[in-house]
Design an enzyme around this catalytic site. Structure first.
Site, PDB file in Angstrom:
ATOM      1  N   SER A 189       0.867  -1.177   0.000  1.00  0.00           N
ATOM      2  CA  SER A 189       0.000   0.000   0.000  1.00  0.00           C
ATOM      3  C   SER A 189       0.903   1.226   0.000  1.00  0.00           C
ATOM      4  O   SER A 189       2.066   1.150   0.425  1.00  0.00           O
ATOM      5  CB  SER A 189      -0.849   0.011   1.275  1.00  0.00           C
ATOM      6  N   TYR A 228      -2.589  -0.982  10.388  1.00  0.00           N
ATOM      7  CA  TYR A 228      -2.520  -1.174   8.922  1.00  0.00           C
ATOM      8  C   TYR A 228      -1.192  -0.643   8.374  1.00  0.00           C
ATOM      9  O   TYR A 228      -0.490  -1.323   7.624  1.00  0.00           O
ATOM     10  CB  TYR A 228      -3.707  -0.471   8.268  1.00  0.00           C
TER      11      TYR A 228
HETATM   12  P1  NAD Z   1     -11.233  -6.141  -0.369  1.00  0.00           P
HETATM   13  O1  NAD Z   1     -11.810  -6.033   0.985  1.00  0.00           O
HETATM   14  O2  NAD Z   1     -12.141  -6.028  -1.557  1.00  0.00           O
HETATM   15  O3  NAD Z   1     -10.411  -7.490  -0.534  1.00  0.00           O
HETATM   16  C1  NAD Z   1      -9.655  -8.063   0.511  1.00  0.00           C
HETATM   17  C2  NAD Z   1      -9.724  -9.558   0.349  1.00  0.00           C
HETATM   18  O4  NAD Z   1      -8.948 -10.188   1.378  1.00  0.00           O
HETATM   19  C3  NAD Z   1     -11.165 -10.086   0.507  1.00  0.00           C
HETATM   20  O5  NAD Z   1     -11.388 -11.081  -0.461  1.00  0.00           O
HETATM   21  C4  NAD Z   1     -11.143 -10.687   1.902  1.00  0.00           C
HETATM   22  O6  NAD Z   1     -12.104 -11.694   2.084  1.00  0.00           O
HETATM   23  C5  NAD Z   1      -9.724 -11.237   1.917  1.00  0.00           C
HETATM   24  N1  NAD Z   1      -9.292 -11.622   3.264  1.00  0.00           N
HETATM   25  C6  NAD Z   1      -9.384 -10.904   4.408  1.00  0.00           C
HETATM   26  N2  NAD Z   1      -8.898 -11.620   5.425  1.00  0.00           N
HETATM   27  C7  NAD Z   1      -8.499 -12.820   4.921  1.00  0.00           C
HETATM   28  C8  NAD Z   1      -7.912 -13.983   5.463  1.00  0.00           C
HETATM   29  N3  NAD Z   1      -7.646 -14.070   6.783  1.00  0.00           N
HETATM   30  N4  NAD Z   1      -7.618 -15.003   4.633  1.00  0.00           N
HETATM   31  C9  NAD Z   1      -7.886 -14.926   3.316  1.00  0.00           C
HETATM   32  N5  NAD Z   1      -8.440 -13.862   2.736  1.00  0.00           N
HETATM   33  C10 NAD Z   1      -8.746 -12.826   3.536  1.00  0.00           C
HETATM   34  O7  NAD Z   1     -10.104  -5.021  -0.429  1.00  0.00           O
HETATM   35  P2  NAD Z   1      -9.013  -4.695  -1.562  1.00  0.00           P
HETATM   36  O8  NAD Z   1      -8.967  -3.226  -1.642  1.00  0.00           O
HETATM   37  O9  NAD Z   1      -9.235  -5.470  -2.788  1.00  0.00           O
HETATM   38  O10 NAD Z   1      -7.671  -5.161  -0.815  1.00  0.00           O
HETATM   39  C11 NAD Z   1      -6.758  -6.068  -1.381  1.00  0.00           C
HETATM   40  C12 NAD Z   1      -5.348  -5.721  -0.931  1.00  0.00           C
HETATM   41  O11 NAD Z   1      -4.988  -4.446  -1.469  1.00  0.00           O
HETATM   42  C13 NAD Z   1      -5.177  -5.607   0.581  1.00  0.00           C
HETATM   43  O12 NAD Z   1      -3.941  -6.179   0.975  1.00  0.00           O
HETATM   44  C14 NAD Z   1      -5.170  -4.104   0.823  1.00  0.00           C
HETATM   45  O13 NAD Z   1      -4.462  -3.755   1.974  1.00  0.00           O
HETATM   46  C15 NAD Z   1      -4.474  -3.643  -0.441  1.00  0.00           C
HETATM   47  N6  NAD Z   1      -4.697  -2.227  -0.750  1.00  0.00           N
HETATM   48  C16 NAD Z   1      -5.930  -1.761  -1.130  1.00  0.00           C
HETATM   49  C17 NAD Z   1      -6.077  -0.413  -1.402  1.00  0.00           C
HETATM   50  C18 NAD Z   1      -7.397   0.190  -1.835  1.00  0.00           C
HETATM   51  O14 NAD Z   1      -7.461   1.422  -1.978  1.00  0.00           O
HETATM   52  N7  NAD Z   1      -8.449  -0.582  -2.071  1.00  0.00           N
HETATM   53  C19 NAD Z   1      -4.993   0.458  -1.301  1.00  0.00           C
HETATM   54  C20 NAD Z   1      -3.767  -0.047  -0.904  1.00  0.00           C
HETATM   55  C21 NAD Z   1      -3.626  -1.393  -0.642  1.00  0.00           C
END
Ligand code: NAD
Length: 279
Positions: free
Chosen positions: A164, A177
């Protein structure tokens, strides 16, 4: 012609990852879902990991299989060692090996630090950091066992750690986080350093603000969106496909010499936009 910058056309390079086997964690939602589909579109067979919501995972599997590759859903909590070991062993059993890991699963449990519980701290660290360590360790064991297969890829294996912008940008109210993603940055570099001699490429992607369920509050209302856009020089909120496209290229042999780096896919969020007119 596609005129909507928020809906870019998907990359169509069906040969790019042909014959490769990919595991994407947290692949039933958001960035993981888009990445799993993009890898399938580029020719890889894909394991769609999910923690809860099997129907969503099965829908992703169906979308991947429409591209003529194999896919299946596997339930596992990435913070549980036994479940991660079983997930990778099952993949090797069913698909023969693993070539690509996208350690994407992650979550937030936000609170002002003075009110943050130990449970909130530990939950985020265990999924976002320990989960990536466990998945990477198991994938790397298989990469080392199998080595390079030149007709598949120049590397013995590729790992993308989903980090991130908060591996760099401190984030009050989200200390668990931000600390987890700071840890992911060092996890990425240390694994890359340790395993580059074995032709294993470990890199990270650091998304900026991407429209997914994890940060709905940040983009759902016009006011929230306007305030968010002030942080993004490129002038739009990112989409899961922005990250998925970058991931496809990063794990492909087009990036064979890219080792241990973080690719920021953030519309310039880490360029200190406040300094464009101030400072
Ligand atoms: P999201 O909530 O749509 O997806 C997260 C996924 O992780 C979901 O499928 C959830 O069920 C899964 N998950 C959570 N805990 C889990 C576990 N214990 N075991 C297996 N799966 C698990 O959110 P996203 O935005 O798609 O996030 C995906 C990644 O991207 C994350 O690591 C997040 O930190 C990172 N990220 C997202 C953003 C953003 O703006 N959306 C920005 C920076 C980083």
């Amino acid at each position: 012609m596609n005129s909507n910058p928020e809906r870019p056309p998907p990359v169509r390079l069906p040969e790019l990852l042909k014959g490769q086997k990919a595991l994407v964690t947290g692949a039933n939602s958001g960035i993981g879902k888009a990445t799993a589909i993009a890898l399938g579109r580029s020719g890889a067979d894909v394991v769609v990991n999910y923690a809860t919501d099997r129907p969503a995972a099965e829908a992703v599997v169906a979308e991947i299989e429409a591209h003529g590759v194999h896919a299946y859903a596997h339930q596992a909590d990435v913070s549980r060692e036994d479940q991660v070991v079983d997930m990778v062993a099952t993949m090797v059993d069913r698909l023969g090996t693993i070539d690509i890991l996208v350690a994407n699963a992650g979550l937030q449990r936000d609170a002002p630090t003075a009110e943050m519980t130990l449970a909130q701290w530990e939950k985020v660290i265990s999924v976002n950091l320990t989960g990536q360590f466990l998945c990477a360790r198991e994938a790397i064991k298989e990469f080392l066992r199998r080595g390079v297969v030149p007709e598949v890829s120049r590397a013995a294996g590729k790992v993308i750690c989903m980090s991130s912008v908060h591996q760099t940008i401190p984030w009050g109210g989200h200390v668990n986080y931000a600390s987890s993603k700071g840890g992911v940055a060092m996890l990425t570099q240390t694994l890359a350093q340790e395993f580059a001699p074995h032709k294993i490429r470990v890199n990270a992607i650091a998304p900026g603000a991407i429209k997914t369920p994890i940060n709905r509050a940040a983009w759902q209302t016009p006011e929230a969106r306007d305030s968010l856009l002030r942080l993004i020089p490129y002038g739009r909120v990112g989409t899961p496909l922005d990250i998925a496209n970058a991931a496809v290229v990063l794990v492909s042999d087009l990036c064979d010499y890219v080792v241990g780096t973080t690719l920021y896919v953030d519309g310039g969020m880490t360029l200190f936009p406040g300094f464009a007119t101030g400072g």
